[in-house]
Design an enzyme around this catalytic site. Structure first.
Site, PDB file in Angstrom:
ATOM      1  N   LYS A  53      -3.056   1.688  15.057  1.00 23.88           N
ATOM      2  CA  LYS A  53      -3.064   2.654  13.948  1.00 23.88           C
ATOM      3  C   LYS A  53      -3.712   3.977  14.365  1.00 23.88           C
ATOM      4  CE  LYS A  53      -5.776  -0.350  11.634  1.00 23.88           C
ATOM      5  NZ  LYS A  53      -6.711  -0.972  10.699  1.00 23.88           N
TER       6      LYS A  53
ATOM      7  N   ARG B 163       0.851  -1.210   0.000  1.00 21.33           N
ATOM      8  CA  ARG B 163       0.000   0.000   0.000  1.00 21.33           C
ATOM      9  C   ARG B 163       0.879   1.250   0.000  1.00 21.33           C
ATOM     10  NH1 ARG B 163      -3.823   0.065   5.037  1.00 21.33           N
ATOM     11  NH2 ARG B 163      -4.946  -1.573   3.931  1.00 21.33           N
TER      12      ARG B 163
ATOM     13  N   CYS C 226     -13.811  -1.513   6.681  1.00 22.63           N
ATOM     14  CA  CYS C 226     -12.863  -0.786   5.823  1.00 22.63           C
ATOM     15  C   CYS C 226     -13.551   0.078   4.770  1.00 22.63           C
ATOM     16  CB  CYS C 226     -11.902  -1.763   5.166  1.00 22.63           C
ATOM     17  SG  CYS C 226     -10.884  -2.642   6.364  1.00 22.63           S
TER      18      CYS C 226
ATOM     19  N   CYS D  54     -15.071  -2.974   0.445  1.00 19.09           N
ATOM     20  CA  CYS D  54     -13.689  -3.286   0.832  1.00 19.09           C
ATOM     21  C   CYS D  54     -13.196  -4.437  -0.043  1.00 19.09           C
ATOM     22  CB  CYS D  54     -13.637  -3.664   2.302  1.00 19.09           C
ATOM     23  SG  CYS D  54     -14.318  -5.296   2.627  1.00 19.09           S
TER      24      CYS D  54
ATOM     25  N   LYS E 252      -5.476   7.566  12.466  1.00 23.80           N
ATOM     26  CA  LYS E 252      -5.898   8.076  11.152  1.00 23.80           C
ATOM     27  C   LYS E 252      -6.343   9.538  11.232  1.00 23.80           C
ATOM     28  CE  LYS E 252      -7.207   3.559   9.389  1.00 23.80           C
ATOM     29  NZ  LYS E 252      -8.285   2.705   8.864  1.00 23.80           N
TER      30      LYS E 252
ATOM     31  N   ARG F  72      -1.348   6.904   9.751  1.00 24.44           N
ATOM     32  CA  ARG F  72      -1.609   6.342   8.416  1.00 24.44           C
ATOM     33  C   ARG F  72      -1.703   7.443   7.361  1.00 24.44           C
ATOM     34  NH1 ARG F  72      -3.667   1.156   8.381  1.00 24.44           N
ATOM     35  NH2 ARG F  72      -2.739  -0.048  10.056  1.00 24.44           N
TER      36      ARG F  72
ATOM     37  N   CYS G 166     -16.288  -7.907   6.748  1.00 26.38           N
ATOM     38  CA  CYS G 166     -16.249  -8.212   8.183  1.00 26.38           C
ATOM     39  C   CYS G 166     -16.511  -6.912   8.938  1.00 26.38           C
ATOM     40  CB  CYS G 166     -14.911  -8.845   8.567  1.00 26.38           C
ATOM     41  SG  CYS G 166     -13.603  -7.649   8.908  1.00 26.38           S
TER      42      CYS G 166
ATOM     43  N   CYS H 128      -7.890 -10.726   1.745  1.00 26.86           N
ATOM     44  CA  CYS H 128      -7.937 -10.273   3.138  1.00 26.86           C
ATOM     45  C   CYS H 128      -8.090 -11.457   4.090  1.00 26.86           C
ATOM     46  CB  CYS H 128      -9.100  -9.303   3.345  1.00 26.86           C
ATOM     47  SG  CYS H 128      -9.189  -8.785   5.063  1.00 26.86           S
TER      48      CYS H 128
HETATM   49 FE1  SRM Z   1      -8.868  -1.683   6.640  1.00 26.02          FE
HETATM   50  C1  SRM Z   1      -7.494  -4.251   8.336  1.00 26.02           C
HETATM   51  C2  SRM Z   1      -8.123  -3.120   3.734  1.00 26.02           C
HETATM   52  C3  SRM Z   1      -9.575   1.215   5.089  1.00 26.02           C
HETATM   53  C4  SRM Z   1     -10.523  -0.609   9.452  1.00 26.02           C
HETATM   54  N1  SRM Z   1      -7.893  -3.374   6.134  1.00 26.02           N
HETATM   55  C5  SRM Z   1      -7.364  -4.285   6.991  1.00 26.02           C
HETATM   56  C6  SRM Z   1      -6.539  -5.329   6.224  1.00 26.02           C
HETATM   57  C7  SRM Z   1      -5.126  -4.860   6.181  1.00 26.02           C
HETATM   58  C8  SRM Z   1      -6.689  -6.773   6.740  1.00 26.02           C
HETATM   59  C9  SRM Z   1      -5.744  -7.280   7.780  1.00 26.02           C
HETATM   60  O1  SRM Z   1      -5.463  -6.598   8.779  1.00 26.02           O
HETATM   61  O2  SRM Z   1      -5.305  -8.417   7.609  1.00 26.02           O
HETATM   62  C10 SRM Z   1      -7.233  -5.226   4.840  1.00 26.02           C
HETATM   63  C11 SRM Z   1      -6.400  -5.646   3.627  1.00 26.02           C
HETATM   64  C12 SRM Z   1      -7.292  -6.255   2.584  1.00 26.02           C
HETATM   65  C13 SRM Z   1      -6.624  -6.507   1.299  1.00 26.02           C
HETATM   66  O3  SRM Z   1      -6.487  -7.695   0.917  1.00 26.02           O
HETATM   67  O4  SRM Z   1      -6.258  -5.578   0.592  1.00 26.02           O
HETATM   68  C14 SRM Z   1      -7.760  -3.819   4.869  1.00 26.02           C
HETATM   69  N2  SRM Z   1      -8.734  -1.051   4.769  1.00 26.02           N
HETATM   70  C15 SRM Z   1      -8.510  -1.817   3.687  1.00 26.02           C
HETATM   71  C16 SRM Z   1      -8.760  -1.072   2.403  1.00 26.02           C
HETATM   72  C17 SRM Z   1      -7.846  -1.478   1.265  1.00 26.02           C
HETATM   73  C18 SRM Z   1     -10.232  -1.238   2.014  1.00 26.02           C
HETATM   74  C19 SRM Z   1     -10.571  -0.879   0.603  1.00 26.02           C
HETATM   75  O5  SRM Z   1     -11.068  -1.767  -0.064  1.00 26.02           O
HETATM   76  O6  SRM Z   1     -10.369   0.256   0.174  1.00 26.02           O
HETATM   77  C20 SRM Z   1      -8.587   0.365   2.913  1.00 26.02           C
HETATM   78  C21 SRM Z   1      -7.167   0.841   2.823  1.00 26.02           C
HETATM   79  C22 SRM Z   1      -7.059   2.225   3.331  1.00 26.02           C
HETATM   80  C23 SRM Z   1      -5.717   2.836   3.130  1.00 26.02           C
HETATM   81  O7  SRM Z   1      -5.399   3.168   1.990  1.00 26.02           O
HETATM   82  O8  SRM Z   1      -5.014   3.049   4.120  1.00 26.02           O
HETATM   83  C24 SRM Z   1      -8.986   0.200   4.370  1.00 26.02           C
HETATM   84  N3  SRM Z   1      -9.795   0.032   7.184  1.00 26.02           N
HETATM   85  C25 SRM Z   1     -10.074   1.075   6.358  1.00 26.02           C
HETATM   86  C26 SRM Z   1     -11.007   1.962   6.981  1.00 26.02           C
HETATM   87  C27 SRM Z   1     -11.607   3.219   6.363  1.00 26.02           C
HETATM   88  C28 SRM Z   1     -10.804   4.434   6.674  1.00 26.02           C
HETATM   89  O9  SRM Z   1      -9.729   4.355   7.252  1.00 26.02           O
HETATM   90  O10 SRM Z   1     -11.269   5.524   6.333  1.00 26.02           O
HETATM   91  C29 SRM Z   1     -11.291   1.432   8.234  1.00 26.02           C
HETATM   92  C30 SRM Z   1     -12.309   1.985   9.252  1.00 26.02           C
HETATM   93  C31 SRM Z   1     -11.820   3.192   9.965  1.00 26.02           C
HETATM   94  C32 SRM Z   1     -11.071   2.823  11.203  1.00 26.02           C
HETATM   95  O11 SRM Z   1      -9.892   2.530  11.105  1.00 26.02           O
HETATM   96  O12 SRM Z   1     -11.694   2.805  12.272  1.00 26.02           O
HETATM   97  C33 SRM Z   1     -10.521   0.221   8.352  1.00 26.02           C
HETATM   98  N4  SRM Z   1      -8.947  -2.295   8.583  1.00 26.02           N
HETATM   99  C34 SRM Z   1      -9.734  -1.750   9.553  1.00 26.02           C
HETATM  100  C35 SRM Z   1      -9.621  -2.548  10.744  1.00 26.02           C
HETATM  101  C36 SRM Z   1     -10.355  -2.300  12.086  1.00 26.02           C
HETATM  102  C37 SRM Z   1      -9.604  -1.353  12.940  1.00 26.02           C
HETATM  103  C38 SRM Z   1     -10.210  -1.217  14.299  1.00 26.02           C
HETATM  104  O13 SRM Z   1     -10.098  -0.144  14.882  1.00 26.02           O
HETATM  105  O14 SRM Z   1     -10.765  -2.158  14.830  1.00 26.02           O
HETATM  106  C39 SRM Z   1      -8.743  -3.616  10.432  1.00 26.02           C
HETATM  107  C40 SRM Z   1      -8.293  -4.743  11.363  1.00 26.02           C
HETATM  108  C41 SRM Z   1      -7.252  -4.324  12.329  1.00 26.02           C
HETATM  109  O15 SRM Z   1      -6.677  -3.237  12.261  1.00 26.02           O
HETATM  110  O16 SRM Z   1      -6.997  -5.127  13.220  1.00 26.02           O
HETATM  111  C42 SRM Z   1      -8.346  -3.422   9.059  1.00 26.02           C
HETATM  112 FE1  SF4 Z   2     -10.874  -7.292   5.222  1.00 28.66          FE
HETATM  113 FE2  SF4 Z   2     -12.810  -6.805   6.924  1.00 28.66          FE
HETATM  114 FE3  SF4 Z   2     -11.357  -4.794   5.972  1.00 28.66          FE
HETATM  115 FE4  SF4 Z   2     -13.041  -6.008   4.395  1.00 28.66          FE
HETATM  116  S1  SF4 Z   2     -13.602  -4.874   6.241  1.00 28.66           S
HETATM  117  S2  SF4 Z   2     -10.897  -5.524   3.884  1.00 28.66           S
HETATM  118  S3  SF4 Z   2     -12.967  -8.089   5.093  1.00 28.66           S
HETATM  119  S4  SF4 Z   2     -10.604  -6.401   7.272  1.00 28.66           S
END
Ligand code: SRM
Ligand code: SF4
Length: 580
Positions: free
Chosen positions: A218, A86, A488, A439, A220, A155, A484, A445
């Site tokens: 993280k 990324r 995201c 997502c 943000k 981030r 899930c 993922c």
């Molecule tokens: Fe996310 C984890 C993809 C935006 C909340 N996110 C992941 C992971 C890395 C899975 C992992 O930990 O094993 C995913 C990778 C999937 C893949 O195969 O590519 C993933 N997140 C994404 C992306 C690519 C979704 C998309 O389809 O666009 C986004 C990448 C953003 C970026 O460029 O940095 C993405 N993730 C978000 C957002 C939205 C935002 O930030 O505006 C959120 C919700 C906001 C937040 O953080 O509260 C988000 N991602 C999470 C979480 C839950 C965090 C939490 O506080 O509980 C995880 C899991 C974790 O961190 O443990 C996670």
């Molecule tokens: Fe993976 Fe859940 Fe984020 Fe979708 S919402 S990319 S399934 S961690």
């Protein structure tokens, strides 16, 4: 500016009492671990388990292809290890030359596609370990990097899309870049491991802001330029809302404690909207951000990672406590917040004229995936545009792209390319689909419980039938799917949201506001496609008949009593429990 000193509150307890990741970071020699050795090991496609959390700080995620798991297990092969990479791209802007470089890297080292993320940057999927260093070098050679794109630090800083739209947009975007640079980890590990540079001499602490254990989780940051709220400023640990007075940027309102992630049925986890806590001048933003990060560094939970985001620090200790702590560290309090008005969290598609008379074309990219589809040659078309276009590409946080900075005389040429490759916004695409985010989820993922990116377009075909029949095809309604509850796609801020529970099963949420200042509420639990359609049809039909002029779908579902207006914080899960 001097860096906020570390109070090391986190290390006042023995490391053994903290989450194992804390020791891992502490002992990693500023994230070096044994990554270099792991990359050099030809016997496996993986790196060591201890190094995987460390590479995240450098924007790399070890994954395995989940569709191939069983087949490989049967063949007694190790999983198909591969990396997601990324980019750090503050404000979401790239030049056309950078686009061409990324496009080439995707073909050489990844699965050939580019993925625009919900945080305004690019992801590559399917980068094999043996190609990882070459891939990173290619990114750096293009003047970009992947620092801090994942991991327990600040981030990618996002801002309202398109700096060329107006001077205020330009200031917000410049601020995103400044914040990102200032809050970036300083460790030399990235350059040593991935660029083969010799270790540089460091005076004093290698990480003056973060220390050896970085952040508990993280962090943000988002900046929005009203009336747009494309970035979903309430969903962020730290948000800034540009306050424009007499046509000039007076400063920013400050929001703290937002976040989306939760775990199904674990009441201690919940999405939370940020609180508006004050206002600061533009020149104060960096200090406010740095001090806020330092507060989270010193007080965030380092025992329980599911309780370690800043939203829980704020929820547990309160905004009054935060404001006092911030004032102490800044040397003065924040000013009172100023009035602002947000209209929509969506993108505006098609041509828009900027303040300097140039034009900008917002192009719909379904789920952010840039590849050539049978009817829509998106990847080839973007390559052609990158070759001809003299402005920049501005990524949006809704996974779309803006061809930015087009002089009026060049519009016909851009339009011709869009038509030639079949990628212009199609008038028959419903506004619902244009307002969709999904997502990535399966197959890459590791946390996905259900499909998302691979499924939402097909589900939308069915929901579109209802929408079109009800005369709502031009009605903007946001729909977001996540595989899930981590959220995201920021589903808890969508007017319609589907959150994966198991293969083929989703929780359906309704009722968020269209401008991103109210969460949605659980409407149906654990349902499959037929039930989703069955649940949505009557509500959409009622909306078509009973809505008031200008009333958004989310607002209607609340007014009509379909769902209750959702509180945020701990009550979210309590409401969910009552609803289910
Ligand atoms: Fe996310 C984890 C993809 C935006 C909340 N996110 C992941 C992971 C890395 C899975 C992992 O930990 O094993 C995913 C990778 C999937 C893949 O195969 O590519 C993933 N997140 C994404 C992306 C690519 C979704 C998309 O389809 O666009 C986004 C990448 C953003 C970026 O460029 O940095 C993405 N993730 C978000 C957002 C939205 C935002 O930030 O505006 C959120 C919700 C906001 C937040 O953080 O509260 C988000 N991602 C999470 C979480 C839950 C965090 C939490 O506080 O509980 C995880 C899991 C974790 O961190 O443990 C996670
Ligand atoms: Fe993976 Fe859940 Fe984020 Fe979708 S919402 S990319 S399934 S961690």
């Amino acid at each position: 500016m001097s860096i906020e000193p570390i109070e090391r509150r986190d290390l006042s307890r023995p490391l053994e009492e903290l989450h194992p990741n804390e020791r891992l970071k502490y002992e990693s020699r500023y994230l070096r671990g044994t990554i270099a050795e792991g990359l050099a090991d030809p016997l496996t496609g993986a790196i060591s388990e201890r190094d995987t959390p460390l590479t995240k700080f450098f924007g790399m995620y070890q994954q395995d292809h989940r569709d191939l798991r069983d087949e490989r297990r049967r063949a007694k092969l190790e999983p198909r290890y591969q990396f997601m990479v990324r980019l750090r791209l503050p404000g979401g802007v790239c030049t056309t030359q950078q686009w061409l470089a990324l496009d080439a890297l995707a073909r050489e080292n990844a699965d050939g596609t580019l993925r625009l993320t919900s945080r305004q940057t690019f992801q590559f999927h399917n980068v094999l370990k043996r190609n990882l260093k070459r891939h990173i070098r290619g990114i750096v050679a293009a003047g970009l990097d992947t620092m801090g794109a994942c991991g327990d630090g600040n981030r990618n800083v996002i801002s309202t899309a398109n700096p060329l739209m107006s001077p205020i947009h330009a200031e917000a975007s410049a601020l995103a870049r400044l914040l990102s640079a200032h809050l970036m980890a300083r460790t030399g590990a990235y350059r040593e491991i991935f660029l083969d540079e010799p270790p540089a001499a460091v005076e004093g602490e290698e990480e003056p802001l973060y220390g050896r254990t970085y952040l508990p989780r993280k962090f943000k940051i988002a900046i929005t330029v009203p009336p747009q709220n494309d970035v979903d400023v309430y969903a962020h640990d730290l948000g800034f809302v540009a306050i424009v007075e007499d046509g000039r940027l007076a400063g920013y309102n400050v929001l703290v404690g937002g976040g989306m992630g939760m775990t199904h049925k674990i009441p201690a986890t919940f999405p939370r909207l940020g609180d508006v806590v004050g206002f600061c001048a533009p020149e104060e933003v960096i200090a406010v951000a740095e001090r806020t990060i330092a507060i989270q560094r010193d007080y965030g939970d380092r025992k329980d990672r599911s309780h370690a985001r800043f939203k829980y620090t704020i929820e547990d200790r309160g905004t009054e406590w935060f404001l006092e702590e911030l004032a102490r560290r800044l040397g003065h309090p924040l000013e009172p917040a100023r009035p602002f008005h947000l209209e929509s969290s969506g993108d505006r598609f098609g041509w828009a004229r900027g303040a300097d008379g140039r034009w900008h074309y917002a192009l719909f990219v379904e789920n952010g995936r840039i590849e050539d589809f049978p009817e829509r040659k998106l990847k080839s078309g973007m390559r052609a545009l990158a070759t001809e276009h003299r402005g920049v590409f501005a990524l949006t946080t809704n996974q779309n792209i803006i061809i930015a900075g087009v002089p009026a005389a060049e519009r016909p040429r851009i339009e011709a390319i869009l038509r030639e490759y079949g990628i212009e916004n199609d008038a028959s695409t419903t506004a619902l689909r244009q307002n969709s985010i999904s997502c990535v989820a399966l197959p890459t993922c590791g946390l996905a419980m259900a499909e998302s990116e691979r499924y939402l377009p097909a589900l939308l075909d069915k929901i579109d039938e209802i929408v079109v029949a009800a005369g709502l095809s031009r009605q903007s309604i946001s729909i977001r799917m996540s595989g899930c509850p981590n959220g995201c796609s920021r589903p808890y801020l969508a007017e319609i949201a589907l959150v994966g529970k198991a293969v083929g099963k989703y929780n359906l949420y309704l009722g968020a506001s269209a401008n991103g200042d109210r969460l949605d509420a659980l409407y149906r639990e654990n349902i499959g496609e037929a039930q989703i359609i069955e649940a949505l049809r009557p509500v959409l039909n009622r909306y078509a008949k009973e809505r008031r002029p200008g009333e958004a779908f989310g607002d209607f579902t609340v007014r009509a009593g379909v769902v209750r207006a959702m509180p945020y914080g701990r009550d979210f899960q309590r409401e969910l429990a009552e609803a289910s």
